[in-house]
Design an enzyme around this catalytic site. Structure first.
Site, PDB file in Angstrom:
ATOM      1  N   ARG A 159      -1.343 -42.790 -29.010  1.00 23.91           N
ATOM      2  CA  ARG A 159      -1.248 -42.457 -30.442  1.00 23.91           C
ATOM      3  C   ARG A 159      -2.601 -42.725 -31.068  1.00 23.91           C
ATOM      4  NH1 ARG A 159       3.423 -44.153 -34.585  1.00 23.91           N
ATOM      5  NH2 ARG A 159       4.373 -42.427 -33.448  1.00 23.91           N
ATOM      6  N   LYS A 182     -15.214 -53.223 -29.533  1.00 21.92           N
ATOM      7  CA  LYS A 182     -16.643 -53.388 -29.198  1.00 21.92           C
ATOM      8  C   LYS A 182     -17.350 -52.053 -29.240  1.00 21.92           C
ATOM      9  CE  LYS A 182     -15.305 -56.792 -25.719  1.00 21.92           C
ATOM     10  NZ  LYS A 182     -15.322 -57.008 -24.274  1.00 21.92           N
ATOM     11  N   ARG A 196       9.086 -47.332 -33.151  1.00 23.80           N
ATOM     12  CA  ARG A 196       9.969 -46.561 -32.268  1.00 23.80           C
ATOM     13  C   ARG A 196       9.281 -45.951 -31.062  1.00 23.80           C
ATOM     14  NH1 ARG A 196      11.885 -46.991 -37.105  1.00 23.80           N
ATOM     15  NH2 ARG A 196       9.675 -46.785 -37.520  1.00 23.80           N
ATOM     16  N   THR A 197       8.163 -45.273 -31.290  1.00 25.16           N
ATOM     17  CA  THR A 197       7.568 -44.529 -30.174  1.00 25.16           C
ATOM     18  C   THR A 197       7.109 -45.495 -29.088  1.00 25.16           C
ATOM     19  OG1 THR A 197       6.860 -42.945 -31.831  1.00 25.16           O
ATOM     20  CG2 THR A 197       5.968 -42.651 -29.616  1.00 25.16           C
ATOM     21  N   HIS A 255       3.451 -34.388 -32.835  1.00 24.99           N
ATOM     22  CA  HIS A 255       4.182 -35.540 -32.297  1.00 24.99           C
ATOM     23  C   HIS A 255       5.258 -34.929 -31.397  1.00 24.99           C
ATOM     24  CE1 HIS A 255       5.942 -39.398 -31.839  1.00 24.99           C
ATOM     25  NE2 HIS A 255       6.026 -39.790 -33.108  1.00 24.99           N
TER      26      HIS A 255
HETATM   27  N1  ASP Z   1       6.823 -42.217 -37.213  1.00 25.49           N
HETATM   28  C1  ASP Z   1       6.490 -40.847 -37.471  1.00 25.49           C
HETATM   29  C2  ASP Z   1       5.048 -40.584 -37.107  1.00 25.49           C
HETATM   30  O1  ASP Z   1       4.383 -41.459 -36.595  1.00 25.49           O
HETATM   31  C3  ASP Z   1       6.809 -40.462 -38.883  1.00 25.49           C
HETATM   32  C4  ASP Z   1       6.174 -41.329 -39.948  1.00 25.49           C
HETATM   33  O2  ASP Z   1       5.397 -42.248 -39.647  1.00 25.49           O
HETATM   34  O3  ASP Z   1       6.459 -41.068 -41.108  1.00 25.49           O
HETATM   35  O4  ASP Z   1       4.589 -39.494 -37.293  1.00 25.49           O
HETATM   36  N1   CP Z   2       9.230 -41.875 -35.364  1.00 24.58           N
HETATM   37  C1   CP Z   2       8.130 -42.577 -35.044  1.00 24.58           C
HETATM   38  O1   CP Z   2       7.161 -42.050 -34.468  1.00 24.58           O
HETATM   39  O2   CP Z   2       8.214 -43.893 -35.345  1.00 24.58           O
HETATM   40  P1   CP Z   2       7.031 -44.951 -35.118  1.00 24.58           P
HETATM   41  O3   CP Z   2       5.883 -44.496 -35.979  1.00 24.58           O
HETATM   42  O4   CP Z   2       7.611 -46.260 -35.527  1.00 24.58           O
HETATM   43  O5   CP Z   2       6.642 -44.898 -33.668  1.00 24.58           O
END
Ligand code: ASP
Ligand code: CP
Length: 316
Positions: free
Chosen positions: A116, A95, A65-66, A144
């Site tokens: 991330r 590397k 999603r993100t 987040h």
């Molecule tokens: N997608 C969210 C996160 O990256 C929640 C999860 O992974 O459970 O923090």
């Molecule tokens: N909610 C969320 O961060 O989803 P992803 O980890 O899939 O990005």
């Protein structure tokens, strides 16, 4: 008007590292713009507001999603992306290149970086190294912030208010960064909080103290039955397997909660169920057809909020 300008100025060229940067005025501004982004997408599909702008997406941890919503947000606004989202093993990180050097390189090509990373504090480190804005897309068990923005926006869009709500968070409150950011953000509002978790996954004390300092009513329990009847928002989370050093401990708590249609029968008719996703058994698939299941609407809101945020950070 001045207030809107002030709120808009607060975002220009700014890093987005923690929700502690926001106040209610900034949030109102972003939510208003996110709402406009929804109208824009529904009406026209896309615009050229960010034409000529480039976003570098750097993901050291998995994401659906993100990463996808930032990419979609940029595409809907006419900008372009540098995607390092399908595994940094294909970048020079494998590397041995440092985070700082990777960021200093990406900023030569782009106007904003989304990062991330598995380490808490890495987003701040990246921001310290960069001359362009860095947006935290999740730093370990830390924060987040863009998820919390979209969570709050979803609550507002679904329930029409952010005040006088009873918000229950369920699951892994210890390692879940989304509940850390959301809780901090909610200290700006008049809400009462219910934290539902196994004993070993309770909300960290530092965050509990922030809630207490903000004088919010808060209770902890391990039993969903204690909260389900009165909750306006049930925010369910996954047990964060990747954060456990001892897999035996994970096995003990995985599958601790499952929201089922039976449980939903006890909830208010106007409550909503949210989940940052991915889910791995915490919400039964049969709940999906319940109109109160708002988690896929929440996913879509993520794109609108990130469109608003990118536009605001890039001064558009
Ligand atoms: N997608 C969210 C996160 O990256 C929640 C999860 O992974 O459970 O923090
Ligand atoms: N909610 C969320 O961060 O989803 P992803 O980890 O899939 O990005």
């Amino acid at each position: 008007m001045t207030n809107t300008n002030e709120a808009a100025n607060a975002f220009i060229n700014q890093d987005i590292i923690s929700v502690t940067q926001f106040n209610t005025q900034n949030l109102e501004y972003i939510f208003k713009r996110a709402h406009q982004m929804r109208e824009l997408v529904e009406r026209d599909g896309a615009s050229d507001l960010l034409k000529g702008k480039v976003l570098a997406c750097l993901f050291y941890e998995p994401s659906t999603r993100t990463s996808a919503s930032f990419i979609a947000a940029m595409a809907r606004l006419g900008g372009r992306i540098i995607p390092i989202t399908q595994g940094v093993q294909f970048s020079s990180v494998s590397k041995g290149e440092s985070l700082a050097d990777t960021i200093r390189t990406l900023e030569q090509y782009s106007d904003v970086v989304v990062l991330r990373h598995p380490e808490t504090g890495s987003a701040q480190q990246a921001a310290d190294a960069a001359n362009i804005p860095v947006i935290n897309a999740g730093d370990g068990t830390g924060e987040h912030p863009t998820q919390a923005l979209l969570d709050l926006f979803t609550i507002y869009e679904e329930l029409g208010t952010l005040d006088n709500l009873k918000i229950a968070m369920v699951g892994d409150l210890r390692y879940g960064r989304t509940v850390h950011s959301l809780t901090k953000l909610l200290t700006l509002y008049n809400v009462s909080l219910r934290f539902v978790s196994p004993e070993t996954l309770r909300m960290p004390l530092t965050i509990m103290n922030e809630v207490i300092d903000a004088k919010l009513e808060v209770r902890e329990t391990h039993d969903i039955a204690d909260v389900i009847e009165n909750a306006d928002v049930l925010y369910v989370t996954r047990v964060q397997k990747e954060r456990f050093s001892d897999m035996k401990q994970y096995e003990e708590v995985k599958g601790y909660y499952e929201i089922t249609p039976e449980i939903m029968k006890q909830a208010k008719s106007k409550m909503i169920v949210l989940h940052p996703l991915p889910r791995v058994g915490e919400i039964h698939y049969d709940v999906d057809s319940d109109p109160r299941a708002a988690y896929f609407r929440q996913v879509k809101n993520g794109m609108y909020v990130r469109m608003a945020l990118l536009a605001a950070v890039l001064g558009k």
